[in-house]
Design a protein around this motif. Structure first.
Motif, PDB file in Angstrom:
ATOM      1  N   ASN A   1       0.819  -1.215   0.000  1.00  0.00           N
ATOM      2  CA  ASN A   1       0.000   0.000   0.000  1.00  0.00           C
ATOM      3  C   ASN A   1       0.854   1.268   0.000  1.00  0.00           C
TER       4      ASN A   1
ATOM      5  N   TYR B   1      -3.415   1.354   6.467  1.00  0.00           N
ATOM      6  CA  TYR B   1      -4.712   0.949   5.931  1.00  0.00           C
ATOM      7  C   TYR B   1      -5.459   0.144   6.986  1.00  0.00           C
TER       8      TYR B   1
ATOM      9  N   LYS C   1      -5.575   0.822  -3.424  1.00  0.00           N
ATOM     10  CA  LYS C   1      -5.230   0.727  -2.010  1.00  0.00           C
ATOM     11  C   LYS C   1      -5.569  -0.656  -1.488  1.00  0.00           C
TER      12      LYS C   1
END
Length: 907
Positions: A750, A755, A823
């Protein structure tokens, strides 16, 4: 000038410190009057009174005491030379139960408060099984203890000086049992009690009398813990009629379910492999069946379970997030009993009884599914209706075997032998017969656990209890696949053309020994200490491919082994913890665990401090705080959200360091009217050295080292948990709510940005209620709600030689092109909620036998909660130019409303 001023300041400070020190010494000497008082004595076989007289003459002091204080002591010898008065008195009274206090020229002597200890075992009256966590409480002194895993307790009380004993009113209680009281008018010496409790089922009164047990969550130091009984597990609504401790824990705050139907635990932001599962103190590595739809714990073999998610005691280690400590039944030492259960997909048989009455008992529980029996006729009908020559045969089965033998040498000495074996087997065979060509494919999977242990427990004294055990545990999975092709023409003889065989195997084997001791030297201290040693044998990955041609000699056959790794590792730990009652208000549990792990000439060590503090604001209200550090040296490498045989347990290496977590918790606990327990806990957890597959690496062949596939990162988890629990009366249950956050950050994933974790469920609400309508009917309901899980979806597509294709655009090209993932975990699934209902109907039979009907409804209002979302084409419109499509996300849910029924016969 500045330099001179600095030196002046230093000189002033130095002089001030010297004056302060001298004034302190002068004040101490003035207060004690002991600037020149020394004593020299050499007295042989004289009464203690004569020694005091001589000390008084030399030091100029007078001794004040009751005349009866010195009468019980025999003549003694005493020698000191030019000793200070305080040193002389300390040495003199060291061997006597006397305390002294000096004020000026007066020395007052008093008898030391005397301690007595009440110890013993708490057992079931009908079966003689030990009761774990039973409360033993002295009403007069307001002090109490809980029995350990073997029913042993030790309660120390203080007898005031000059007293000929103290009155004691003991109250012993345990959830599901009738409370008992004992009165000792004048306790003067150590006493051993054998306490037996009667199960509530044996008495007519349904309501359970509230007792001091209900205040244990307020008075102890433990945080983030829950004790679950066999009865609670059975009463909770079930899936397919299978009572399951994992599903019961999923209904508590701070525990994420994971994927619907999967018996997974994701505790306070942790992963599934960060939970330590123990059976009778021994580790179990695979705890699920059917890919996780059922757990490997057979409820008929379980006596109780303790669950920890914070404030971990120092005796537990090796995982980051939680401990599930399961105790199995010991077996009835007085009578033979048993039970048989029939459910929709499995059957259960439990037998127990004495081998040598009141000395040796056995307990054996066997559970087996008959999915293979049910699917055989279904597959036969399906294959019969097919007309294309293709046939498919599938067979799946699992079993669990728990066996235990206990022997009592005496009330103090016992030994046990324990065995657990659980296995899953999946076989599939596909035949494709088409125009003279026969293609046969065979698949075989087998995975499971074997745990064997032997232990000896002994009460060395009324204050010291010990355990020594050795164990063997093994997890192994095997997967094999073969494909055979037979070709020929009509009228000609068929011959084998080719045979391909592949095999994959993974596993872990442990040999270990454990020692554990409970020691209570005085009333205010409960000390636990011990040590563990484990030898790990890892088989991370074995892959072999073999291709055979019938028309070639053996020397030309192709066979290749891609990976065949074997690793030995050694793990050791030592721990000590003290549960210290500092005062009536403050209680501290402080412990330290030292762990060591050695693998491939690399040794890791870790110190794991554990601290929990309780502040009792009133009899029913307390505040608590805790800190725990945990180290983990083994990891489960998985590329799926399900527990499947391809998952591998791997050790740390010189490149991959141990996982480490630090967790801080704060909480408040309140008991209302001895009926309801209220709690609120806040926590923050930091995790380091977490492992995750790099983007795109989970499906790369085994020729790439598994270490090269992994990224190392960190995680955070924090939140608030609220819970109200009722454990007594006709209606029991709990309401729990969690407000939680969990995230991850890896440099190689990522783009190094943080995240959300896959199971970052912001809100989670559980309502569980069980109501006893009568002695024969019991109702239960469980409703759960949680925010949706996170997943990674492609929100954009690239098509060859074309522009960026966004969701919602229409094109006759459909989704041809490359998926683009911006993502990790960029999409949150819809919220999850479900209602389950259950009813237990008890049908008493003759001679104390019992029939129990269980009817459960899973997902009552049939909400199809999505377990995954994927992107596909949806027809948009049809025109003269053809059919156009658009991208759309589709969800998949697999569990509609599922009714189930089971019957249990107890004899």
């Amino acid at each position: 000038m500045k330099k001179f001023m600095k030196r002046g300041w230093f000189a002033c400070i130095f002089v001030w410190l010297i004056c302060l020190s001298m004034s302190g010494k002068l004040m101490a000497q003035a207060n004690s009057g002991d600037d020149v008082r020394t004593v020299t004595l050499n007295m042989l076989k004289v009464p203690l009174k004569d020694i005091l007289t001589e000390v008084g003459k030399q030091a100029g002091v007078t001794f004040s005491y009751e005349s009866s204080l010195l009468k019980e002591f025999q003549k003694t010898s005493f020698k000191v030379e030019d000793a200070a008065l305080d040193d002389c008195l300390e040495q003199l009274f060291r061997a006597y139960p006397i305390v002294y206090k000096r004020t000026g020229n007066i020395v007052v002597l008093k008898r030391k408060p005397r301690q007595v200890t009440i110890s013993g075992f708490v057992r079931d009256q009908t079966s003689s099984e030990s009761l774990v966590g039973a409360s033993v409480y002295d009403v007069n002194s307001l002090s109490g203890v809980a029995t350990n895993a073997y029913g042993f307790f030790s309660l120390s009380l203080t007898i005031p000086p000059g007293s000929n004993g103290i009155p004691v009113r003991l109250q012993t209680s345990y959830i599901g049992y009738e409370s008992r009281s004992f009165t000792i008018p004048s306790l003067i010496q150590d006493t051993v009690l054998a306490i037996v409790l009667q199960p509530n089922a044996a008495i007519k009164e349904v309501l359970v009398t509230a007792s001091e047990t209900n205040r244990q969550t307020v008075r102890n130091t433990q945080m983030g813990a829950m004790e679950v009984s066999h009865a609670t597990i059975r009463a909770t609504p079930t899936l397919m009629g299978e009572a399951d401790i994992i599903r019961t824990l999923q209904l508590t705050p701070g525990v994420s379910v994971g994927t619907e139907g999967i018996s997974g635990l994701y505790v306070r932001g942790g992963n599934s492999d960060e939970n330590l599962f123990l059976i009778d103190g021994n580790p179990v590595y695979q705890v699920n069946h059917i890919g996780g739809f059922f757990s490997a714990f057979n409820n008929e073999a379980i006596k109780g379970m303790n669950f920890f998610k914070a404030g971990f005691p120092a005796r537990y280690g090796g995982r980051l997030s939680s401990v599930v400590d399961v105790q199995t039944k010991e077996g009835n030492m007085k009578e033979f009993h048993g039970s048989a259960s029939l459910g929709l997909i499995s059957g259960n048989l439990n037998l127990e009884g004495p081998i040598w009455k009141d000395h040796t008992s056995f307990n054996i529980a066997l559970r087996r599914t008959w999915l293979d029996v049910l699917t055989t006729p279904v597959m036969a009908i399906i294959n019969h209706k097919k007309k294309d020559g293709n046939t498919l045969k599938v067979r799946y089965a699992f079993h669990d075997l728990n066996a235990r033998i206990d022997h009592r040498f005496s009330e103090k000495s016992r030994m046990y032998l324990s065995l657990y074996n659980g296995n899953d087997v999946l076989k599939a065979k596909n035949k494709d017969d088409w125009e003279g060509y026969l293609n046969t494919q065979d698949s075989y999977m087998r995975w499971g656990n074997l745990v064997a242990s032997a232990g000896w427990t002994y009460a060395f004294s009324n204050k010291l209890f010990g355990k020594l055990s050795g164990f063997y545990t093994r997890y192994c999975s095997k997967i094999s696949y073969s494909e055979e092709k037979i070709s020929g023409y009509e009228g000609e003889e068929y011959y084998r053309h080719a045979l391909d065989q592949t095999m994959n195997r993974t596993g872990i084997t442990d040999f270990g020994v454990r020692t554990a001791f409970d020691y209570q030297p005085v009333a205010a201290h409960h000390i636990r200490f011990g040590a563990d040693y484990l030898a790990h044998y890892f088989e991370p990955e074995y892959n072999r491919l073999k291709a055979l041609d019938s028309d070639k000699p053996d020397s030309m056959q192709i066979g290749q082994t891609f990976t065949d790794e074997h690793l030995w590792a050694h793990e050791a730990a030592a721990y000590a913890e003290d549960d210290w009652e500092i005062s009536d208000a403050f209680r501290l549990n402080a412990g330290l665990r030292f762990s060591l792990f050695s693998v491939e000439n690399k040794t890791y060590t870790g110190l794991e401090p554990r601290v929990s503090l309780r502040w009792l604001l009133s009899r029913d209200l307390s505040l608590k705080a805790s800190y725990s550090r945990m180290n983990q040296y083994v990891h489960l490498i998985s590329n799926s959200f399900m527990d499947i045989p391809t998952d591998s347990w791997m050790p740390v290496t010189s490149r991959l360091k141990p996982l480490v977590s630090d967790q801080v918790s704060l909480g408040a606990y309140y008991n209302w009217n001895r009926l309801l327990d209220f709690s609120v806990e806040g926590y923050y957890k930091k995790m380091n050295n977490l492992l995750e597959y790099k983007d795109g690496y989970s499906l790369i062949p085994s020729s790439v080292s598994w270490e090269d596939k992994m990224a190392v990162g960190e995680g955070h988890a924090y939140g608030l948990e609220f819970m109200v629990r009722k454990q007594t009366g006709r209606t029991t249950g709990w309401v729990g709510y969690s407000l939680a956050w969990a995230d991850r950050r890896f440099d190689e994933i990522n783009e190094g940005l943080r995240y959300p974790s896959r199971y970052d469920n912001r809100h989670k609400l559980n309502i569980v209620a069980m109501h006893k309508l009568s002695d024969k009917v019991e109702l239960s309901a469980a409703w759960t709600y949680s925010s949706g899980n996170y997943t990674t979806l492609s929100l954009e597509n690239f098509r060859p030689n074309d522009h960026l294709h966004l969701p919602g655009e229409t094109s006759s090209w459909g989704t041809v092109g490359e998926d683009y993932y911006d993502k990790r975990n960029n999409y949150q699934l819809p919220a999850y909620h479900r209602l389950d209902l259950g009813i237990n109907i008890y049908r008493p039979k003759k001679k104390g036998r019992m029939g129990i009907w269980n009817v459960s409804i899973y997902n009552v209002y049939c909400r199809m909660n999505p377990i995954m979302v994927y992107k596909g084409d949806v027809k948009d419109k049809t025109s003269e130019n053809g059919t156009t499509y658009r991208n759309a996300f589709k969800s998949v849910g697999i569990f509609p409303i599922i009714p189930s029924i089971s019957y249990t016969y107890k004899f």
